[in-house]
Design an enzyme around this catalytic site. Sequence first.
Site, short mmCIF file in Angstrom:
data_model
loop_
_atom_site.label_atom_id
_atom_site.label_comp_id
_atom_site.label_asym_id
_atom_site.label_seq_id
_atom_site.Cartn_x
_atom_site.Cartn_y
_atom_site.Cartn_z
N MET A 97 -12.65 -13.05 -46.84
CA MET A 97 -12.64 -14.08 -45.09
C MET A 97 -13.78 -15.15 -44.90
O MET A 97 -13.28 -15.67 -43.75
CB MET A 97 -11.38 -13.73 -44.68
CG MET A 97 -10.21 -13.64 -45.58
SD MET A 97 -8.73 -12.82 -44.28
CE MET A 97 -7.51 -12.74 -45.43
N GLU A 142 -1.90 -13.67 -46.20
CA GLU A 142 -2.64 -12.25 -46.37
C GLU A 142 -0.57 -11.69 -46.26
O GLU A 142 -0.43 -12.39 -44.91
CB GLU A 142 -3.21 -11.52 -45.80
CG GLU A 142 -3.46 -10.36 -46.25
CD GLU A 142 -4.37 -9.07 -45.64
OE1 GLU A 142 -4.79 -8.34 -45.73
OE2 GLU A 142 -5.61 -10.17 -45.21
N SER A 196 1.42 -9.09 -43.71
CA SER A 196 2.15 -8.92 -42.38
C SER A 196 2.29 -7.46 -42.22
O SER A 196 3.03 -7.02 -42.75
CB SER A 196 2.56 -9.52 -41.25
OG SER A 196 1.54 -9.36 -39.99
N ARG A 226 0.92 1.24 -36.92
CA ARG A 226 -0.44 0.38 -38.31
C ARG A 226 -2.07 0.73 -38.13
O ARG A 226 -2.96 0.59 -38.96
CB ARG A 226 -0.23 -0.98 -39.20
CG ARG A 226 -0.66 -2.15 -37.45
CD ARG A 226 -0.55 -3.65 -38.41
NE ARG A 226 -1.15 -4.30 -37.21
CZ ARG A 226 -0.52 -6.05 -37.35
NH1 ARG A 226 -0.91 -6.22 -38.13
NH2 ARG A 226 -1.33 -6.64 -36.17
N ARG A 249 -21.28 -13.51 -54.43
CA ARG A 249 -20.78 -11.91 -54.45
C ARG A 249 -20.50 -11.14 -55.93
O ARG A 249 -19.73 -10.81 -56.41
CB ARG A 249 -18.87 -11.99 -54.62
CG ARG A 249 -18.81 -12.91 -52.58
CD ARG A 249 -18.97 -11.92 -51.48
NE ARG A 249 -19.21 -12.59 -50.39
CZ ARG A 249 -19.33 -11.25 -48.76
NH1 ARG A 249 -19.37 -10.49 -49.20
NH2 ARG A 249 -19.65 -11.94 -48.00
#
Length: 240
Positions: free
Chosen positions: A85, A95, A97, A167, A194
């Site tokens: 990102m 994405e 959650s 989390r 990348r």
Amino acid sequence: MSDEPRFLNDVTVELVKHSASDTDVLWAARVSTAGEQSLEEVGKDPERSKGLINYLMRDRHGSPFEHNSMTFFVSAPILVFREFMRHRVGWSYNEESGRYRELQPVFYVPGHERKLVQEGKPGRYVFVDGSPEQHKLVTEAMEGAYRQAYAAYQEMLEAGVAREVARAVLPVGLFSTMYATCNARSLMHFLSLRTKNEQAKVPSFPQREIEMVAEKMEAAWAELMPLTHAAFVANGRVAP
């Protein structure tokens, strides 16, 4: 899904939606000289004009490569998404959650082909294979830490703690999922940074886990826009 942790050493990339072809590059480029007559290019065979695609790539006329779209579903460790990102121009993301759903116990553990040892100074380092003992240590340490973290997460959820709080104990090796949408130009920029490739004019040293995602994206894109991909490779894997 079971609460028993699962350990994966690979990522998932699926092309779920696209509007992308080599022809898209041609009519976008030719409008500059042909105006409304460029519409005639929409149905033409792009093989007849692959020289134009190569010229645009070589001289870095980039905007004609933006008139297309690809949406990928990606399942990978959170550590990959935090690098991914950083790519903001020409990308859109959504994405899953951890505030709104209970996160599943799927975690990343490197496979034996993953090089473990970094040698050299920052900016001039290489990775080399790890020993069997190092691979054993990595596997056991990661799996143990993952099990402990997920058990703590479950304990808090069962005690009524909010998902968005619980989390916080979960590691970046946890798998997440997202949709990522891009065009060919933004994808080429991503690939130039990348992937590590001997044909690249500018060397790149990506983390292997994000490179795994990039390789799968590149394979899907190469099938959609083979002439554009070939020109990208032939011109040193530099985004126009």
